[in-house]
Each structure stands twice: as C-alpha cells, then as structure tokens.
Enzyme design. Structure first.
Site, PDB file in Angstrom:
ATOM      1  CG  HIS A   1      -0.373   0.084   2.535  1.00 48.09           C
ATOM      2  ND1 HIS A   1       0.409  -0.908   3.084  1.00 48.09           N
ATOM      3  CD2 HIS A   1      -0.431   1.067   3.482  1.00 48.09           C
ATOM      4  CE1 HIS A   1       0.792  -0.548   4.295  1.00 48.09           C
ATOM      5  NE2 HIS A   1       0.301   0.658   4.566  1.00 48.09           N
TER       6      HIS A   1
ATOM      7  CG  ASP B   1       4.790   3.017   7.456  1.00 56.67           C
ATOM      8  OD1 ASP B   1       3.910   3.533   6.733  1.00 56.67           O
ATOM      9  OD2 ASP B   1       4.548   2.100   8.267  1.00 56.67           O
ATOM     10  CG  HIS B   2       4.173  -0.052   4.422  1.00 58.03           C
ATOM     11  ND1 HIS B   2       4.036  -1.356   4.839  1.00 58.03           N
ATOM     12  CD2 HIS B   2       3.740   0.716   5.445  1.00 58.03           C
ATOM     13  CE1 HIS B   2       3.525  -1.365   6.057  1.00 58.03           C
ATOM     14  NE2 HIS B   2       3.328  -0.117   6.455  1.00 58.03           N
TER      15      HIS B   2
ATOM     16  CG  HIS C   1      -3.899   0.272   6.791  1.00 60.53           C
ATOM     17  ND1 HIS C   1      -3.820   0.825   8.037  1.00 60.53           N
ATOM     18  CD2 HIS C   1      -2.731   0.576   6.164  1.00 60.53           C
ATOM     19  CE1 HIS C   1      -2.650   1.451   8.169  1.00 60.53           C
ATOM     20  NE2 HIS C   1      -1.977   1.313   7.048  1.00 60.53           N
TER      21      HIS C   1
ATOM     22  CG  ASP D   1       0.544  -1.371   7.795  1.00 61.32           C
ATOM     23  OD1 ASP D   1       1.427  -2.216   8.068  1.00 61.32           O
ATOM     24  OD2 ASP D   1       0.761  -0.144   7.782  1.00 61.32           O
TER      25      ASP D   1
ATOM     26  CG  HIS E   1       3.854  -1.514  11.536  1.00 60.93           C
ATOM     27  ND1 HIS E   1       4.582  -0.362  11.738  1.00 60.93           N
ATOM     28  CD2 HIS E   1       3.122  -1.301  10.410  1.00 60.93           C
ATOM     29  CE1 HIS E   1       4.300   0.511  10.782  1.00 60.93           C
ATOM     30  NE2 HIS E   1       3.408  -0.031   9.959  1.00 60.93           N
TER      31      HIS E   1
HETATM   32 FE    FE Z   1       2.569   0.839   8.155  1.00 61.72          FE
HETATM   33 ZN    ZN Z   2       0.156   1.660   6.532  1.00 66.37          ZN
END
Ligand code: FE
Ligand code: ZN
Length: 272
Positions: free
Chosen positions: A73, A77-78, A131, A150, A188
């Site tokens: 996605h 942070d990905h 998400h 996520d 995570h």
């Molecule tokens: Fe994330």
């Molecule tokens: Zn995310």
C-alpha cells in the site's frame, strides 16, 4: 570431526527443502521489510521497503542483487526505500493497481486474483481494503508465506484510515482459507501492544494467555514476534474471531453480527 549444532541442522534443512527463503529486516522505528529469495533462479524481491539502508546492508551481506520491489500500500513507511533501491539495483517496482496515483514509478500493478512471480515463486494477490482503499496482500504457497502489510497484524489489524470495519472484516476473511501453517509476515512489530489489548477481549482464552507469555519473552530479548502462524492467529487474534460465539459472549453481544462485533473490537482498540 564436523560438529553441527542443532540450529545449524535446522537452518540447513530449511534451506535445502524450501523453494525459497524470507529474511526479516527491521526498519524505521517498528516496521518490517522482507527479502524474498527464490533459490533456483536467485531472483530476489523486497516487500515494503520503508527505507533503503537496512535492505542494502542485508543484500551486501549475502552478495545478492535486488530484482524487484513490491508494495502492499501507499504509506510512506512501506514505500520510502523504493526510489533508492530502484536507482541502486535497477529493480522493477510492483504494487497495487488501485494506488497507482499514490505510488510513484510503478512498472507493474496487480489486483485480486493476479499472480506475481519472484523467480519460480508464484504469489497470489488479494485485494484487502480497509487500512487503505487499494491495499493488497500476497500469498506464496511454495514458502507458505502471507505478506499482509498493514491488513492483518500478529494479534491485530490495521487502523481503518480509508475503509469501513465491514470492508476490513471481509478483507481478513480472505486469509481464512489459507493453510493452517501459513507464516504471516506483517508490516509492523505491534504484537506486544496488540497482545495487551487482546487479553482485555478474551481474558479466559488459554491459547491467547500462553501466546502472550511467549511474546513477552521474545520482546524482553528484543527478538521479532514475526512471522506468526495463521492457525494461531485464528485461535487468538480478536479481529479474526468476531464470529466466534465466545467472543460475542465476552463482549455482551451474543446474537449480534460478526461485522457489529468487529466494529466494536476495532473501536475499543482505537481507544486502548
Ligand atoms: Fe505501516
Ligand atoms: Zn500503513
């Protein structure tokens, strides 16, 4: 005399038997990114590189090239390591068709029912909105690995930034049919906080109680709790158990729909 330690035997067996392997790489403050390597073809992919430096270090340590970057996605942070890894290795970028406008430089996109390839390793794509609206997940049967980003977390699920509880509940249902031994690789290290929350929903679930002790032990030694097994998630993750009568009863919601119960669990977690 060659002395082989038990953990080496384990490693050698795993390496010899599996079609590929997964390297778990912590990045940023609590993210994981995963190197997936096809042994026969030596094709290597990175899933959700939140940053490039730890991925480059892991590749250099093994003397591997990087062929492919894959995103579940659009969150930074990905995808934050995409550009640097593409530039350094000439890797191709693959990601969710529904997030084309929000992930720069994708070479290929995919969606529900598509097959992706990491060398010989075939991955099945699931659309798992909730998400984010275009979130996807990947299941690779040859390595029994689910990369859930996520959507599904160990003992939890992602926050609903772009979707409804109903959407997320239906997304998570898609994982149910996978083999019990499926290894779940999520985005995570949230497991210990998730465990503390899960205990408030099912204080009398003995499998959950035992799992929480294992998790506390791992985290006390700063070890990852990832991957987890799908059958253990199904027995302990409150977000997969909204249709279990014992969870409904624990919440005083007997007779209500799984979506209503899931909605209540998500609301409680948001306020936990
Ligand atoms: Fe994330
Ligand atoms: Zn995310």
């Amino acid at each position: 005399i060659l002395i082989v330690l038990p953990q080496q035997i384990n490693y050698i067996l795993r390496y010899a038997m599996a079609a590929g392997e997964v390297i778990v790489i912590p990045c940023l403050s609590d993210n994981y990114t995963y190197l997936v390597r096809c042994h026969r073809s030596e094709v290597t992919a990175i899933i959700d590189p939140g940053e490039a430096a730890p991925v480059i270090a892991a590749l250099e340590e093994r003397d591997w090239n990087l062929d492919l970057a894959i995103n579940t996605h659009h969150h930074h942070d990905h995808i934050g390591g995409n550009a640097e890894l593409i530039e350094k290795y000439g890797a191709k970028l693959l990601g969710p068709a529904a997030e084309t406008a929000r992930i720069p430089d994708m070479d290929e996109t995919c969606a529900e029912g598509d097959q992706v390839l990491i060398g010989d390793l075939e991955g099945k794509v699931f659309d798992v909105p909730g998400h984010t609206s275009g979130h996807i997940a990947f299941y690779f049967p040859a390595i029994t690995a689910l990369f859930s980003g996520d959507s599904l977390f160990a003992l939890g699920c992602g926050r609903l930034f772009e979707g409804t509880p109903e959407q997320m509940w239906h997304s998570l249902q898609k994982f149910r049919g996978l083999p019990a031994s499926t290894q779940v690789y999520c985005g995570h290290e949230y497991t210990q906080a998730n465990a503390n929350f899960a205990k408030t929903i099912e204080p009398d679930n003995p499998i959950l109680t035992a799992r929480c002790q294992d998790i506390d032990g791992l985290r006390a030694r700063n070890l990852p709790t990832i991957p987890s097994r799908l059958d253990v998630e199904l027995a302990t993750n409150p977000f997969l158990r909204a249709d279990d009568p014992s969870v409904a009863e624990a919440l005083g919601m007997t007779g209500e729909s799984p979506v209503a119960i899931f909605t209540e669990i998500r609301k409680r977690k948001d306020n936990f």
